[in-house]
Design a protein around this motif. Structure first.
Motif, mmCIF file in Angstrom:
data_model
loop_
_atom_site.group_PDB
_atom_site.id
_atom_site.type_symbol
_atom_site.label_atom_id
_atom_site.label_comp_id
_atom_site.label_asym_id
_atom_site.label_seq_id
_atom_site.Cartn_x
_atom_site.Cartn_y
_atom_site.Cartn_z
ATOM 1 N N UNK A 52 0.832 -1.205 0.000
ATOM 2 C CA UNK A 52 0.000 0.000 0.000
ATOM 3 C C UNK A 52 0.866 1.253 0.000
ATOM 4 N N UNK A 53 0.390 2.274 -0.671
ATOM 5 C CA UNK A 53 1.088 3.551 -0.727
ATOM 6 C C UNK A 53 1.335 4.075 0.684
ATOM 7 N N UNK A 54 2.523 4.600 0.910
ATOM 8 C CA UNK A 54 2.876 5.139 2.214
ATOM 9 C C UNK A 54 3.589 4.149 3.119
ATOM 10 N N UNK A 55 3.548 2.868 2.748
ATOM 11 C CA UNK A 55 4.194 1.844 3.571
ATOM 12 C C UNK A 55 5.690 1.803 3.320
ATOM 13 N N UNK A 86 -0.658 4.655 6.098
ATOM 14 C CA UNK A 86 -0.593 3.591 5.098
ATOM 15 C C UNK A 86 -1.945 3.529 4.379
ATOM 16 N N UNK A 87 -1.921 3.727 3.074
ATOM 17 C CA UNK A 87 -3.138 3.800 2.267
ATOM 18 C C UNK A 87 -3.921 2.493 2.288
ATOM 19 N N UNK A 88 -5.162 2.560 1.876
ATOM 20 C CA UNK A 88 -6.030 1.386 1.784
ATOM 21 C C UNK A 88 -5.485 0.384 0.777
ATOM 22 N N UNK A 89 -5.882 -0.871 0.968
ATOM 23 C CA UNK A 89 -5.562 -1.867 -0.035
ATOM 24 C C UNK A 89 -4.925 -3.143 0.463
ATOM 25 N N UNK A 90 -4.471 -3.172 1.702
ATOM 26 C CA UNK A 90 -3.824 -4.372 2.230
ATOM 27 C C UNK A 90 -4.415 -4.740 3.582
ATOM 28 N N UNK A 91 -4.229 -5.995 3.971
ATOM 29 C CA UNK A 91 -4.575 -6.448 5.314
ATOM 30 C C UNK A 91 -3.341 -7.109 5.908
ATOM 31 N N UNK A 92 -2.872 -6.570 7.005
ATOM 32 C CA UNK A 92 -1.679 -7.074 7.679
ATOM 33 C C UNK A 92 -2.074 -8.254 8.561
ATOM 34 N N UNK A 93 -1.335 -9.361 8.432
ATOM 35 C CA UNK A 93 -1.586 -10.541 9.276
ATOM 36 C C UNK A 93 -0.404 -10.879 10.181
ATOM 37 N N UNK A 94 0.794 -10.396 9.803
ATOM 38 C CA UNK A 94 1.984 -10.654 10.615
ATOM 39 C C UNK A 94 2.931 -9.467 10.539
ATOM 40 N N UNK A 95 3.631 -9.248 11.639
ATOM 41 C CA UNK A 95 4.734 -8.294 11.682
ATOM 42 C C UNK A 95 6.011 -9.122 11.807
ATOM 43 N N UNK A 119 -6.666 -4.045 8.492
ATOM 44 C CA UNK A 119 -6.791 -3.495 7.143
ATOM 45 C C UNK A 119 -6.176 -2.104 7.113
ATOM 46 N N UNK A 120 -5.410 -1.843 6.060
ATOM 47 C CA UNK A 120 -4.857 -0.500 5.904
ATOM 48 C C UNK A 120 -5.964 0.405 5.372
ATOM 49 N N UNK A 121 -5.981 1.674 5.863
ATOM 50 C CA UNK A 121 -7.072 2.566 5.463
ATOM 51 C C UNK A 121 -6.657 4.033 5.417
ATOM 52 N N UNK A 122 -5.359 4.284 5.338
ATOM 53 C CA UNK A 122 -4.883 5.666 5.300
ATOM 54 C C UNK A 122 -4.449 6.191 6.654
ATOM 55 N N UNK A 123 -4.766 5.463 7.711
ATOM 56 C CA UNK A 123 -4.349 5.913 9.038
ATOM 57 C C UNK A 123 -3.049 5.211 9.443
ATOM 58 N N UNK A 124 -2.572 5.558 10.627
ATOM 59 C CA UNK A 124 -1.352 4.941 11.142
ATOM 60 C C UNK A 124 -1.629 3.513 11.608
#
Length: 140
Positions: A52-55, A86-95, A119-124
């Motif tokens: 996602x953009x911003x990541x 981090x812009x919308x478009x991804x879902x984080x499952x692991x760090x 889910x990424x959505x433009x926020x932190x």
């Protein structure tokens, strides 16, 4: 024959593992097959790092090691890790925490942390170590 590693030795091992190193966190999605048998991110068949953009991968700050004699382990702790806007478009499952060297083929994986799907959505996106840190070394 039983073998025991004293708690302070566990702390020394973790300290020496990370002393003077650059530790980074990266985020992956459900397509990732990175597991405990992968020494480096490049070893995964599919890393699944989000795009996602911003990541961008973030450096861990104020890394410290604490010896926990009550639970017979040494813990790696740090400040919360923030991925900003981090812009919308991804879902984080692991760090994933790595010791960054030069690229994914020589940067050892230190921890793979299952997280509640985010889910990424433009926020932190903020990842805060738990009471036992992001990783710990303990008696088997």
């Amino acid at each position: 024959m039983a073998h025991t590693v004293p708690n302070h030795a566990l702390g020394l091992m973790l300290t020496r593992l990370v002393a003077g190193k650059t530790l980074k966190m990266l985020l992956v999605d459900a397509t990732s097959d990175l597991d405990e048998n992968d020494d480096y991110p490049a070893d995964a068949g599919t890393l699944g790092e989000i795009t996602a953009s911003g990541y961008s991968r973030q450096t861990l700050t104020n890394v410290g090691i604490t010896v926990d004699d009550v639970n017979n382990r040494a813990e790696l702790d740090c400040d919360p890790v923030t991925f900003s806007s981090v812009a919308s478009g991804d879902t984080v499952t692991k760090a994933v925490i790595i010791e960054f060297v030069t690229d994914d083929s020589d940067s050892p994986v230190l921890a793979i942390i299952d997280v509640t799907d985010r889910a990424t959505n433009g926020s932190d996106l903020v990842f805060t170590p738990g009471a036992d840190g992001f990783l710990h070394a303990s008696q088997a």
